[in-house]
Design an enzyme around this catalytic site. Structure first.
Site, PDB file in Angstrom:
ATOM      1  N   PHE A 178     -10.952 -14.381   6.737  1.00 28.85           N
ATOM      2  CA  PHE A 178     -10.793 -13.578   7.954  1.00 28.85           C
ATOM      3  C   PHE A 178     -11.832 -13.896   9.039  1.00 28.85           C
ATOM      4  O   PHE A 178     -11.492 -14.153  10.191  1.00 28.85           O
ATOM      5  CB  PHE A 178     -10.849 -12.094   7.584  1.00 28.85           C
ATOM      6  CG  PHE A 178     -10.762 -11.160   8.750  1.00 28.85           C
ATOM      7  CD1 PHE A 178     -11.901 -10.541   9.264  1.00 28.85           C
ATOM      8  CD2 PHE A 178      -9.538 -10.894   9.360  1.00 28.85           C
ATOM      9  CE1 PHE A 178     -11.823  -9.679  10.348  1.00 28.85           C
ATOM     10  CE2 PHE A 178      -9.449 -10.029  10.450  1.00 28.85           C
ATOM     11  CZ  PHE A 178     -10.595  -9.428  10.951  1.00 28.85           C
ATOM     12  N   ASN A 179     -13.131 -13.855   8.710  1.00 27.07           N
ATOM     13  CA  ASN A 179     -14.165 -14.008   9.745  1.00 27.07           C
ATOM     14  C   ASN A 179     -14.029 -15.330  10.495  1.00 27.07           C
ATOM     15  O   ASN A 179     -14.204 -15.392  11.708  1.00 27.07           O
ATOM     16  CB  ASN A 179     -15.567 -13.937   9.129  1.00 27.07           C
ATOM     17  CG  ASN A 179     -15.959 -12.531   8.733  1.00 27.07           C
ATOM     18  OD1 ASN A 179     -15.350 -11.565   9.192  1.00 27.07           O
ATOM     19  ND2 ASN A 179     -16.937 -12.414   7.862  1.00 27.07           N
ATOM     20  N   THR A 198     -22.009 -11.277   9.783  1.00 22.86           N
ATOM     21  CA  THR A 198     -21.075 -10.920   8.711  1.00 22.86           C
ATOM     22  C   THR A 198     -19.697 -10.537   9.266  1.00 22.86           C
ATOM     23  O   THR A 198     -18.935  -9.811   8.625  1.00 22.86           O
ATOM     24  CB  THR A 198     -21.622  -9.754   7.859  1.00 22.86           C
ATOM     25  OG1 THR A 198     -21.864  -8.637   8.727  1.00 22.86           O
ATOM     26  CG2 THR A 198     -22.890 -10.135   7.140  1.00 22.86           C
ATOM     27  N   ASP A 254     -19.426  -6.439  11.932  1.00 21.79           N
ATOM     28  CA  ASP A 254     -18.220  -5.706  12.375  1.00 21.79           C
ATOM     29  C   ASP A 254     -17.943  -4.583  11.370  1.00 21.79           C
ATOM     30  O   ASP A 254     -16.891  -4.545  10.732  1.00 21.79           O
ATOM     31  CB  ASP A 254     -17.015  -6.658  12.498  1.00 21.79           C
ATOM     32  CG  ASP A 254     -16.652  -7.336  11.179  1.00 21.79           C
ATOM     33  OD1 ASP A 254     -15.485  -7.772  11.054  1.00 21.79           O
ATOM     34  OD2 ASP A 254     -17.501  -7.422  10.263  1.00 21.79           O
ATOM     35  N   ASP A 280     -20.022  -4.670   5.462  1.00 24.80           N
ATOM     36  CA  ASP A 280     -21.117  -4.821   6.429  1.00 24.80           C
ATOM     37  C   ASP A 280     -22.119  -3.677   6.248  1.00 24.80           C
ATOM     38  O   ASP A 280     -23.334  -3.873   6.285  1.00 24.80           O
ATOM     39  CB  ASP A 280     -20.599  -4.760   7.864  1.00 24.80           C
ATOM     40  CG  ASP A 280     -19.525  -5.785   8.171  1.00 24.80           C
ATOM     41  OD1 ASP A 280     -18.379  -5.579   7.724  1.00 24.80           O
ATOM     42  OD2 ASP A 280     -19.833  -6.792   8.823  1.00 24.80           O
ATOM     43  N   ASN A 329     -13.266  -6.519  12.144  1.00 27.99           N
ATOM     44  CA  ASN A 329     -12.435  -5.642  11.302  1.00 27.99           C
ATOM     45  C   ASN A 329     -11.576  -4.717  12.161  1.00 27.99           C
ATOM     46  O   ASN A 329     -10.410  -4.469  11.880  1.00 27.99           O
ATOM     47  CB  ASN A 329     -13.331  -4.824  10.376  1.00 27.99           C
ATOM     48  CG  ASN A 329     -13.844  -5.659   9.236  1.00 27.99           C
ATOM     49  OD1 ASN A 329     -13.119  -6.505   8.708  1.00 27.99           O
ATOM     50  ND2 ASN A 329     -15.105  -5.472   8.867  1.00 27.99           N
ATOM     51  N   HIS A 366     -18.358  -8.654   0.016  1.00 27.38           N
ATOM     52  CA  HIS A 366     -18.625  -9.949   0.658  1.00 27.38           C
ATOM     53  C   HIS A 366     -19.976  -9.992   1.391  1.00 27.38           C
ATOM     54  O   HIS A 366     -20.839 -10.796   1.081  1.00 27.38           O
ATOM     55  CB  HIS A 366     -17.543 -10.254   1.709  1.00 27.38           C
ATOM     56  CG  HIS A 366     -16.141 -10.126   1.232  1.00 27.38           C
ATOM     57  ND1 HIS A 366     -15.492 -11.106   0.498  1.00 27.38           N
ATOM     58  CD2 HIS A 366     -15.226  -9.137   1.411  1.00 27.38           C
ATOM     59  CE1 HIS A 366     -14.250 -10.730   0.249  1.00 27.38           C
ATOM     60  NE2 HIS A 366     -14.055  -9.538   0.782  1.00 27.38           N
ATOM     61  N   ASP A 367     -20.120  -9.140   2.405  1.00 30.45           N
ATOM     62  CA  ASP A 367     -21.250  -9.259   3.332  1.00 30.45           C
ATOM     63  C   ASP A 367     -22.592  -9.010   2.658  1.00 30.45           C
ATOM     64  O   ASP A 367     -23.625  -9.522   3.091  1.00 30.45           O
ATOM     65  CB  ASP A 367     -21.075  -8.284   4.497  1.00 30.45           C
ATOM     66  CG  ASP A 367     -19.826  -8.600   5.302  1.00 30.45           C
ATOM     67  OD1 ASP A 367     -19.297  -7.685   5.959  1.00 30.45           O
ATOM     68  OD2 ASP A 367     -19.360  -9.760   5.266  1.00 30.45           O
TER      69      ASP A 367
HETATM   70  O1  RIB Z   1     -13.151 -11.807   4.631  1.00 31.14           O
HETATM   71  C1  RIB Z   1     -14.164 -10.846   4.430  1.00 31.14           C
HETATM   72  C2  RIB Z   1     -14.883 -10.566   5.702  1.00 31.14           C
HETATM   73  O2  RIB Z   1     -13.985 -10.016   6.668  1.00 31.14           O
HETATM   74  C3  RIB Z   1     -15.997  -9.516   5.548  1.00 31.14           C
HETATM   75  O3  RIB Z   1     -17.022  -9.778   6.464  1.00 31.14           O
HETATM   76  C4  RIB Z   1     -15.307  -8.229   5.917  1.00 31.14           C
HETATM   77  O4  RIB Z   1     -16.215  -7.249   6.441  1.00 31.14           O
HETATM   78  C5  RIB Z   1     -14.386  -8.700   6.997  1.00 31.14           C
HETATM   79  O5  RIB Z   1     -15.121  -8.734   8.217  1.00 31.14           O
HETATM   80 CA    CA Z   2     -17.749  -8.048   8.028  1.00 33.16          CA
END
Ligand code: RIB
Ligand code: CA
Length: 313
Positions: free
Chosen positions: A165-166, A125, A11, A16, A41, A239-240
């Site tokens: 979040f994901n 991701t 996303d 990403d 996102n 993160h990703d």
């Molecule tokens: O919490 C971080 C994640 O949420 C990452 O993948 C970022 O790109 C968002 O999608």
């Molecule tokens: Ca992401």
């Protein structure tokens, strides 16, 4: 050396984008069968445009398939406060000539996994909606999936106190994936917050003559400012990037095989990944959980990737 066939489900999304750069780099040992996009996102259409822009910048000639426009059950949530209204605010990339494929991402995932001679690694991701829908629509593909290497979850949250979040955006989809029996490698906030691109890192990665490094600098500048404003953290955790760095150099990470269950009912814990690090449940381990990363080697490798990025590989 045989390249590992992967599908990047994402996303984009600042981090990403960095994950895609790593996967497409000269140092990479990955054969990218395609990129699939998912609502996360920002709205899936915007995420898809960002994926197309990234492919053009990288001269990455792979199909981009748009996927789910929202989670399986609950309403969408987006993260414009972190990624901006476009989902990738900061860099100014031209509108892409490249267009998305007609086939839906879920059908692309099913077709690609079913028809592949070698097992395919899925690298989500963003929210796990596309992955879950593919597993529900075609359970037979489980036997030809090498591993699902995902960014999500952790022992703490960034969208609620309990949920990342994901996972939070589509916990029902995450439950399908974690209960699928497919081998999982999980990069949650415990490890991703060990790779924060602070000002020092941003300065180290900056290289005005390198188009990709300039793109990354612009990503990190916006992302870092958003993390400072929103969380008071001096820089954005990329993160990703942990997923594709793991595929390139697994020894960078300390992993533990544990049971992870997904909470879909709790008033305060919806979207929580219950990571059984102390094996309190007696449940079968289902996930390789990333506990830590060799930060020095991680940044050394990422710096090398940026310096040597060669679209003509
Ligand atoms: O919490 C971080 C994640 O949420 C990452 O993948 C970022 O790109 C968002 O999608
Ligand atoms: Ca992401």
């Amino acid at each position: 050396m045989e390249k590992r066939k992967v599908i990047l489900d994402c996303d984009p999304g600042h981090d990403d984008a960095i994950s895609i750069i790593i996967a497409a780099s000269e140092r990479s040992t990955l054969d990218i069968a395609g990129i699939t996009t998912v609502a996360g996102n920002v709205e899936v259409g915007k995420n898809t445009v960002n994926a197309l822009k990234i492919c053009e910048l990288l001269k990455l000639d792979v199909p981009v398939h748009q996927g789910a426009a929202g989670p399986m059950v609950k309403p969408s949530e987006i993260a414009t406060e972190i990624h901006g209204s476009t989902g990738m605010d900061g860099p100014e990339l031209p509108e892409p000539d490249k267009t998305k494929e007609e086939q839906h991402a879920v059908d692309f995932i099913i077709k690609t996994v079913r028809s592949s001679k070698e097992k395919v690694t899925l690298v989500p991701t963003g929210p796990l909606t596309n992955i879950a829908l593919a597993l529900i629509k075609a359970p037979d593909i489980k036997d030809n999936i090498e591993e699902i290497v995902l960014m999500g979850g952790g022992t703490f949250g960034n969208w609620t106190p309990a949920a990342e979040f994901n996972i939070y955006v589509d916990a029902e989809a995450a439950k399908v994936v974690y209960e699928s029996g497919v081998p999982l490698a999980m990069f949650g906030l415990d490890v991703t917050h060990q790779v924060i691109a602070d000002k020092e890192i941003q300065k180290r990665l900056s290289s005005p003559d390198n188009e990709i490094a300039v793109f990354v600098s612009e990503l990190l500048e916006f992302f870092g400012r958003a993390y400072k404003d929103h969380f008071g953290i001096e820089g954005g955790p990329i993160h990703d990037a942990c997923t594709t760095m793991y595929l390139l150099e697994p020894d960078l990470f300390d992993m533990k095989h544990v049971n992870v269950s997904i909470e879909t009912k709790g008033e305060f814990t919806y979207g929580m990944t219950a990571v059984d690090l102390l094996e309190t449940t007696g449940l079968e381990p289902n996930t390789m959980f990333a506990r830590s990363v060799d930060q020095e080697k991680f940044w050394d490798l990422f710096e090398e990737i940026l310096v040597t990025y060669n679209e003509d590989e």
